[in-house]
Scaffold this motif. Structure first.
Motif, PDB file in Angstrom:
ATOM      1  N   MET A   1      56.293 -32.938 -85.347  1.00  0.00           N
ATOM      2  CA  MET A   1      55.524 -34.066 -84.835  1.00  0.00           C
ATOM      3  C   MET A   1      55.255 -35.052 -85.962  1.00  0.00           C
ATOM      4  O   MET A   1      55.495 -34.766 -87.113  1.00  0.00           O
ATOM      5  N   ASP A 159      59.014 -38.941 -82.132  1.00  0.00           N
ATOM      6  CA  ASP A 159      58.635 -38.030 -83.206  1.00  0.00           C
ATOM      7  C   ASP A 159      59.519 -38.290 -84.437  1.00  0.00           C
ATOM      8  O   ASP A 159      59.677 -39.447 -84.823  1.00  0.00           O
ATOM      9  N   GLN A 204      43.676 -32.619 -85.948  1.00  0.00           N
ATOM     10  CA  GLN A 204      44.907 -32.880 -85.198  1.00  0.00           C
ATOM     11  C   GLN A 204      46.158 -32.547 -85.998  1.00  0.00           C
ATOM     12  O   GLN A 204      47.214 -32.286 -85.424  1.00  0.00           O
ATOM     13  N   TRP A 205      46.045 -32.603 -87.311  1.00  0.00           N
ATOM     14  CA  TRP A 205      47.194 -32.321 -88.174  1.00  0.00           C
ATOM     15  C   TRP A 205      47.118 -30.925 -88.797  1.00  0.00           C
ATOM     16  O   TRP A 205      47.622 -30.689 -89.888  1.00  0.00           O
ATOM     17  N   ILE A 231      53.252 -25.633 -80.018  1.00  0.00           N
ATOM     18  CA  ILE A 231      53.261 -27.087 -80.216  1.00  0.00           C
ATOM     19  C   ILE A 231      53.639 -27.798 -78.929  1.00  0.00           C
ATOM     20  O   ILE A 231      53.027 -28.817 -78.562  1.00  0.00           O
ATOM     21  N   ALA A 235      51.141 -30.474 -77.371  1.00  0.00           N
ATOM     22  CA  ALA A 235      51.590 -31.862 -77.385  1.00  0.00           C
ATOM     23  C   ALA A 235      51.843 -32.414 -75.987  1.00  0.00           C
ATOM     24  O   ALA A 235      51.782 -33.623 -75.779  1.00  0.00           O
ATOM     25  N   ASN A 304      49.812 -37.627 -73.918  1.00  0.00           N
ATOM     26  CA  ASN A 304      50.346 -37.180 -75.210  1.00  0.00           C
ATOM     27  C   ASN A 304      49.251 -36.476 -75.995  1.00  0.00           C
ATOM     28  O   ASN A 304      48.280 -37.091 -76.424  1.00  0.00           O
ATOM     29  N   ALA A 306      49.735 -34.946 -78.897  1.00  0.00           N
ATOM     30  CA  ALA A 306      50.031 -34.961 -80.326  1.00  0.00           C
ATOM     31  C   ALA A 306      49.372 -36.172 -80.985  1.00  0.00           C
ATOM     32  O   ALA A 306      49.074 -37.166 -80.318  1.00  0.00           O
ATOM     33  N   HIS A 333      54.132 -35.618 -75.175  1.00  0.00           N
ATOM     34  CA  HIS A 333      54.781 -36.048 -76.402  1.00  0.00           C
ATOM     35  C   HIS A 333      56.300 -36.128 -76.289  1.00  0.00           C
ATOM     36  O   HIS A 333      56.928 -37.014 -76.860  1.00  0.00           O
TER      37      HIS A 333
END
Length: 353
Positions: A1, A159, A204-205, A231, A235, A304, A306, A333
Motif C-alpha cells: 500500500m 497503490d 494507519q501505517w 491487508i 483496505a 477505501n 487504506a 483500495h
C-alpha cells in the motif's frame, strides 16, 4: 500500500483526525462525485452492462527488459493503442483480470506486468540489488516499454502501480499519453516522510513500522499469505472476495525476491535503507513533487480502508486536463478488481481528454 507522504498528505492526515466529512466535501467541491468532470459535464458512457468475472488472461508472456525478465499478461490487437496497467502491494496482475477484456474489446493493446518481486518476473542477475525504491520500479516499466517497442502508452495503476504511473508521467511525459491513478498523486520522498504524524494517523501505517524490524521481516516471510489477506480485508472492508480469488494473486508472492523487494520498499521510504546511487538524480526530482501535465483521471473508492490523501490535497499537482471520480458502492483500495467497469471506463475516457 501507499505510505509515502507528501507535505500535503501530512497536513491532510492531521486534519483527518478532526473530521472525515471534510474530505467528502472537498471532493464534492472538485466535482468528484460519481464521475463528474472537473472541467464540467458528464463523461460519455462507453463500458456498460454486466460482465462475467474472469479467472485467467488471454496470454501470459515473458521478456527481458532492463534488469529483469518480466512476466506480463497481454491481450487485444497488436496494433491497438497501448495501455499499461500496474498493480500494487500486496496484489498482482489479477487485479486487472476483468478490466483487460473490456479494454481489449475496445481495441486497446493491453499490457499488465508483474512488478519486480512478484509473479514470474525475475532479476537477470543474482548480483542485482533487490531494490524496491520508487524510481527503480518506474525505470523497470520504461525498460519494458522499450523492450516491447512501445513509444507511448496510457498508463494506469493503483497503490505501488499508481505511484509508478505518476513517476512515468512526471519524469517521462513523452512516454505517457495519459494516466489513470487511483488515490491521485502518490509521488513521495524520504525527506517528507521524516515528519511525524499524530498517533492516530501513524496507526494507519502500522505495517511499515513492523517491516522496519527484523521481527517484521521474519513475520512477513513466514506468514506472507495471511499477512496479504489481512491487508486485503483492512483496505477493502466491503469487498467479499472468495478463497479462489485470493489464491490466484497469492501465487505471485511466492516469487523468490518478493520479501526482499517489499521490505526494502518500506524501509527505504522511512530512510532506514539506502537506495542505489544511480537513481539519486531521479529521486531528487521526485522530492520536489513535480507537476504532472499529461491528461489525467484520478479515482477513489468510497470505502477505501487504506491510507490515502484527500483529493483536495493533490488536484493542484495536475496541470493538464484533469478529472477526479469517486466510485461508490462500497469500493475499497483494490479499485480495478472491485469496480472493473469504472476503471476501464476511466482509461477509455482519459484517452479522449
Amino acid at each position: 500500500m501507499n505510505a509515502i507522504r507528501t507535505p500535503e498528505d501530512i497536513d491532510h492526515s492531521r486534519r483527518r483526525l478532526f473530521g472525515i466529512a471534510a474530505a467528502t466535501l472537498a471532493a464534492a467541491q472538485l466535482g468528484a462525485i460519481s464521475g463528474a468532470s472537473a472541467q464540467g459535464g458528464e463523461p460519455k458512457a462507453i463500458v456498460s452492462g454486466s460482465i462475467k468475472p474472469r479467472t485467467s488472461f488471454a496470454s501470459l508472456k515473458q521478456i527481458d527488459a532492463g534488469l529483469l525478465n518480466i512476466g506480463y499478461a497481454e491481450d487485444g490487437p497488436s496494433d491497438g493503442a497501448p495501455v499499461i496497467l500496474l498493480h500494487g502491494w500486496p496484489y498482482d496482475i489479477y487485479s486487472y483480470v476483468d478490466v483487460v477484456p473490456l479494454l481489449a474489446d475496445a481495441g486497446y493493446r493491453m499490457i499488465v506486468p508483474y512488478l519486480r518481486g512478484y509473479g514470474t518476473t525475475r532479476f537477470l542477475s543474482d548480483a542485482t540489488v533487490r531494490n524496491g525504491q520508487q524510481a527503480a520500479v518506474a525505470v523497470d516499466i520504461i525498460a519494458l516499454m522499450d523492450a516491447l517497442g512501445i513509444q507511448k502508452a496510457v498508463v494506469a495503476g493503483y497503490d505501488w502501480g499508481g505511484r509508478t504511473a505518476n513517476i512515468i508521467a512526471a519524469l517521462w511525459p513523452e512516454r505517457c499519453k495519459a494516466m489513470v491513478s487511483v488515490s491521485g498523486y502518490l509521488i513521495g520522498s524520504q525527506a517528507a516522510n521524516v515528519a511525524p504524524l499524530p498517533p492516530q494517523a501513524e496507526l494507519q501505517w502500522w505495517y511499515q513500522f513492523y517491516f522496519a524490524t527484523e521481527r517484521g521481516r521474519a513475520g512477513y516471510a513466514k506468514n506472507t499469505d495471511d499477512f496479504a489477506k489481512l491487508i486485503w480485508r483492512l483496505a477493502s472492508p466491503q469487498w467479499q472476495f472468495d478463497d479462489a480469488t485470493f489464491a490466484r494473486s497469492a501465487a505471485a508472492f511466492a516469487n523468490p525476491d518478493h520479501v526482499d523487494v517489499v521490505i526494502h520498499n518500506y524501509r527505504w521510504r522511512l530512510g532506514l535503507a539506502a537506495g542505489e546511487p544511480k537513481y539519486d538524480e531521479m529521486e531528487k526530482k521526485l522530492a520536489t513533487f513535480p507537476m504532472i501535465g499529461v491528461p489525467t483521471i484520478t479515482m477513489e473508492g468510497d470505502a477505501n480502508g487504506a491510507p490515502h490523501p484527500d483529493p483536495g490535497a493533490y488536484a493542484k499537482r495536475f496541470s493538464g486536463k484533469y478529472e477526479h471520480r469517486l466510485i461508490t458502492g462500497g469500493i475499497g483500495h483494490n479499485l480495478p478488481q472491485e469496480a472493473p467497469q469504472a476503471f476501464a471506463q476511466a482509461v477509455i475516457d482519459v484517452d479522449r481528454l
